[in-house]
Write a protein that holds these residues in place. Sequence first.
Motif, PDB file in Angstrom:
ATOM      1  N   ASP A 119       0.832  -1.208   0.000  1.00 29.27           N
ATOM      2  CA  ASP A 119       0.000   0.000   0.000  1.00 29.27           C
ATOM      3  C   ASP A 119       0.869   1.262   0.000  1.00 29.27           C
ATOM      4  O   ASP A 119       0.474   2.287  -0.575  1.00 29.27           O
ATOM      5  CB  ASP A 119      -0.908  -0.002   1.235  1.00 29.27           C
ATOM      6  CG  ASP A 119      -1.965  -1.089   1.168  1.00 29.27           C
ATOM      7  OD1 ASP A 119      -2.266  -1.545   0.050  1.00 29.27           O
ATOM      8  OD2 ASP A 119      -2.483  -1.472   2.240  1.00 29.27           O
ATOM      9  N   ARG A 122       1.916   1.817  -3.616  1.00 26.51           N
ATOM     10  CA  ARG A 122       0.740   2.195  -4.411  1.00 26.51           C
ATOM     11  C   ARG A 122       0.305   3.638  -4.116  1.00 26.51           C
ATOM     12  O   ARG A 122      -0.050   4.386  -5.029  1.00 26.51           O
ATOM     13  CB  ARG A 122      -0.421   1.241  -4.125  1.00 26.51           C
ATOM     14  CG  ARG A 122      -0.260  -0.135  -4.745  1.00 26.51           C
ATOM     15  CD  ARG A 122      -1.394  -1.056  -4.309  1.00 26.51           C
ATOM     16  NE  ARG A 122      -1.319  -2.358  -4.919  1.00 26.51           N
ATOM     17  CZ  ARG A 122      -1.932  -2.694  -6.063  1.00 26.51           C
ATOM     18  NH1 ARG A 122      -2.645  -1.795  -6.700  1.00 26.51           N
ATOM     19  NH2 ARG A 122      -1.818  -3.900  -6.552  1.00 26.51           N
ATOM     20  N   ALA A 126      -0.085   6.941  -6.588  1.00 29.07           N
ATOM     21  CA  ALA A 126      -1.486   7.308  -6.824  1.00 29.07           C
ATOM     22  C   ALA A 126      -1.573   8.729  -7.368  1.00 29.07           C
ATOM     23  O   ALA A 126      -0.702   9.567  -7.099  1.00 29.07           O
ATOM     24  CB  ALA A 126      -2.270   7.195  -5.521  1.00 29.07           C
ATOM     25  N   SER A 147      -0.413  10.691 -11.632  1.00 27.73           N
ATOM     26  CA  SER A 147       0.666  10.134 -10.816  1.00 27.73           C
ATOM     27  C   SER A 147       1.925  10.991 -10.958  1.00 27.73           C
ATOM     28  O   SER A 147       2.132  11.664 -11.978  1.00 27.73           O
ATOM     29  CB  SER A 147       0.965   8.700 -11.261  1.00 27.73           C
ATOM     30  OG  SER A 147       2.203   8.250 -10.738  1.00 27.73           O
TER      31      SER A 147
END
Length: 320
Positions: A119, A122, A126, A147
């Motif tokens: 996470d 990621r 994001a 991004s």
Amino acid sequence: MIFESLSLFLQTSVQMGTHILLAILGGILCEKVGNSNLGIEGMMLVGAAAGFATAITTDSAVLAILVAGLAGMAASAIYAFIAITLKGNQTVTGIVLTTFGTGVAGLFNEFLSGKALSDNVRSFFAPKAIPLLSKIPVIGPMLFDQSIYVYLSLICAILIYVYMNKTRAGLAMRAIGENPAAADASGLPVTAIKYANVLSGGFLCGLGGAYLSLVFVPSWQDNITAGAGWIAVAFIIFCTWNPLKAIVASYLFGVLQGLGFKFQGASFPFLGLQITLNSIILDMLPYIATIIVLVFISLQKKKEYQAPAALGSAYFREER
């Protein structure tokens, strides 16, 4: 509603074209010093594998980007040694590099398959909206709600344009691509400049490959680039070796690819018949458009549409 749908479509199209943009930029740096590198696909695959492997083992997004670029640079160093130092055939060397990169990525398959990014990684990749600019209708989400990787690719394109056209180093690079013997006679270190640009190009190609495994997919898939490196080779000509045109070319590719996803399986009435759009034909749109534009550009005789004069030719100092 229509504007929201269009904004989302364009935002996705930019994401679909970002890896192509980075690969084109890498290819431009190589070709502007007279080196035709058909190994872009291989460098992207190596970067994709190295970046993803680093992300899942270190949980560091920044380190993953750096390692991906260095992996692409290492692959381009193989090409540079053979094509620049040993004066090998550039076309064959580039194809061998792609084969090499495919094999290296294949070795990672068992280790990377089924692994997921954390996470933390990621969230780093994001989309992050830029205040005020992201609120501009249509183009706001397209360019300013993306991004950090997308922003990085745009910055690279602008910086490379400035480097090529507004600096003495860029002038030296272009001089070598046009006439390395004359550049050598004027005192320019031809070999060193060639190496610097080819290795920098490899770094960008590695970043382009890693974008797919770290941001766009984001997971590991066999042959994750799916021929993107070959598309980049064609798009270098498409954008006439201009980094700013590369932005337009890569995003146009993303738009055409996005149309294939959006309308696959769609049907519409025509002369009393219900016509269903074939997804395979829609997937061909970006490639058909590329061929048409390349034919058009090839027919043009303007100087700015022509490749560097020494492109693909090994430089033998003894023949100067």
